[in-house]
Design an enzyme around this catalytic site. Structure first.
Site, PDB file in Angstrom:
ATOM      1  N   CYS A  30       1.356  -2.613   0.216  1.00 35.27           N
ATOM      2  CA  CYS A  30       0.561  -1.465   0.642  1.00 35.27           C
ATOM      3  C   CYS A  30      -0.901  -1.894   0.764  1.00 35.27           C
ATOM      4  O   CYS A  30      -1.788  -1.422   0.044  1.00 35.27           O
ATOM      5  CB  CYS A  30       0.713  -0.327  -0.357  1.00 35.27           C
ATOM      6  SG  CYS A  30       2.427   0.135  -0.563  1.00 35.27           S
ATOM      7  N   GLU A  31      -1.111  -2.835   1.648  1.00 37.52           N
ATOM      8  CA  GLU A  31      -2.415  -3.464   1.880  1.00 37.52           C
ATOM      9  C   GLU A  31      -2.393  -3.891   3.330  1.00 37.52           C
ATOM     10  O   GLU A  31      -1.501  -4.659   3.725  1.00 37.52           O
ATOM     11  CB  GLU A  31      -2.539  -4.757   1.052  1.00 37.52           C
ATOM     12  CG  GLU A  31      -2.909  -4.593  -0.387  1.00 37.52           C
ATOM     13  CD  GLU A  31      -4.401  -4.526  -0.584  1.00 37.52           C
ATOM     14  OE1 GLU A  31      -5.159  -4.517   0.409  1.00 37.52           O
ATOM     15  OE2 GLU A  31      -4.811  -4.470  -1.757  1.00 37.52           O
TER      16      GLU A  31
END
Ligand SMILES: *Cc1c(COP(=O)(O)O)cnc(C)c1O
Length: 422
Positions: free
Chosen positions: A341-342
């Site tokens: 989640c980057e």
């Protein structure tokens, strides 16, 4: 130069029957041949030794191969020293090049009788207090200012946290000599991932002149000069690879110009290469598991930045081969992503590749150094397995993939853990 994987699609199909993607795989043949070339390039120097930088690929099975090829190890932490111990290294087989070093690491290094490479002037007193001074000691030099080679700025040592200043080197050698140290080494690491045959020769020139000056000013008996790491590899197909023979010869010329006339023709040359020894001989192998069509075209892999941090961390280029489609036209523009989640979890951005279908095997090149080693568990991602492609073509598991138990192991005393695993 066209970049070609060291495994074929057929081999990978066979391997993935037993070991699911993602995994890092290493090429024993490539590793050995490269180590032999390095040795040959420096064969003019009687005491030459490569101390492989363990941090680049801290797997004992890989280091065992380098050990068989005559390499020592360069360690910089307690656990890296333990790894050296597990491989039966001791004494001058180990270089301990650490910085901001905790006391217990110096104690461990002394226990193994490793060569200690001091990062700072104040560490003289610190080492003496916590572990005592050995007979042989190396000091790390930082010339400050800008480091130039091939007529351009290579790096900025003046802004780097490492090493002694020139004045501290002179004073440090004097003090160490007074305290009974008998023989000395000099070390410096001034630029990383260099793609010029001039880096080592230029660095060697600086260190050789320093050696003569230190000998003249302090009477120190200088036994070795450690050129450290920093030789790069061609990550991009258009990069010009280094010529290790030219590099070895360039160092020899500096040696004959500076050290030999000064009566220092017995000094041994050491290296602490990491990337150069292993990066090209590792691949991260992943499977395309998703295709996403929004403002751009995305391919989602089962690997992520936790398996290979360099693209996310440095924007580093890693070449990608879509296995079995090497000769198809590269007319699709993709971002190749992992599942963190980057948004920086992208192995490639706007990369022209052949059409990728779900299930395609993807080889990410040059992950043999600073690849698996930089892995982490962010987003609860588990570290991948490591495999060795042996010279006889067989494949050996040299590190299993992490399991959820590994992820939760540091709270194995808790009821939370018991709830999950009992
Ligand atoms: C990282 C490191 C190396 C190896 O560097 P490469 O760029 O992989 O060659 C060698 N010596 C020291 C002290 C290091 O920190």
């Amino acid at each position: 130069m066209k970049k070609k994987p060291f495994v074929t699609l057929e081999q990978l199909k066979e391997i993935t029957k037993q070991y699911p993607t993602p995994f890092h795989i290493y090429d024993e043949k490539g590793i050995r041949e490269n180590a032999r070339r390095l040795k040959e390039a420096f064969s003019w120097n009687k005491g030459f030794k490569e101390y492989f930088a363990v941090k680049a690929t801290p797997n004992p099975y890989i280091i065992e191969i380098l050990k068989e090829e005559g390499c020592g190890v360069d360690c910089s932490s307690y656990t890296e020293l333990m790894l050296a111990e597990a491989l039966d290294y001791s004494g001058d087989g180990i270089m301990f090049s650490s910085n901001a070093t905790p006391a217990k690491e110096f104690v461990k290094a002394r226990e193994l009788n490793a060569i200690i490479n001091l990062d700072d002037f104040t560490h003289i007193e610190f080492l003496e207090k916590v572990a005592g001074l050995p007979d042989t000691i190396c000091c790390r030099y930082n010339p400050g200012g800008m480091f130039m080679a091939s007529n351009r700025i290579m790096d900025n040592p003046g802004d780097a946290k490492y090493g002694f200043t020139k004045e501290q080197m002179v004073e440090g050698f004097r003090i160490l000599k007074e305290k009974g140290v008998k023989t000395f080494g000099i070390h410096a690491f001034l630029a990383s991932n260099t793609l010029t045959n001039d880096y080592y020769p230029t660095l060697a020139g600086i260190l050789f002149e320093l050696a003569v000056e230190l000998r003249d000013k302090t009477g120190a008996d200088i036994k070795f000069i450690n050129l450290s790491g920093g030789i790069g590899i061609p990550y991009r197909p258009e990069d010009e690879p280094n010529d290790i023979m030219a590099i070895g010869d360039g160092v020899r010329k500096a040696y004959e110009r500076i050290l030999v006339p000064a009566g220092l023709g017995d000094v041994a040359i050491y290296t602490e290469l990491g990337r150069y020894m292993l990066a090209p001989y590792g691949h991260l192998v992943a499977t395309a598991i998703h295709q996403k069509h929004i403002y751009k075209e995305y391919i989602g892999l089962d690997a992520c930045a936790a398996d290979l941090m360099r693209p996310a961390m440095y924007g580093a280029y890693h070449h990608i081969t879509v296995m079995g489609k090497e000769d198809e036209p590269h007319v699709y523009k993709y971002d190749i992503t992992g599942s963190l989640c980057e948004n920086n979890d992208k192995f490639a951005i706007d990369r022209m590749l052949p059409k990728i279908d779900i299930g395609d095997l993807i080889v990410i090149h040059d992950t043999g150094a600073h690849g698996y080693a930089m892995g982490y568990n962010y987003n609860g991602k588990l570290r991948s397995a490591e495999l060795l492609l042996k010279e006889d073509g067989s494949v050996k598991l040299i590190r299993r993939a992490e399991t959820p138990q590994d992820y939760f192991a540091t709270i194995d005393f808790s009821d939370y853990y018991k709830k999950l695993f009992n």
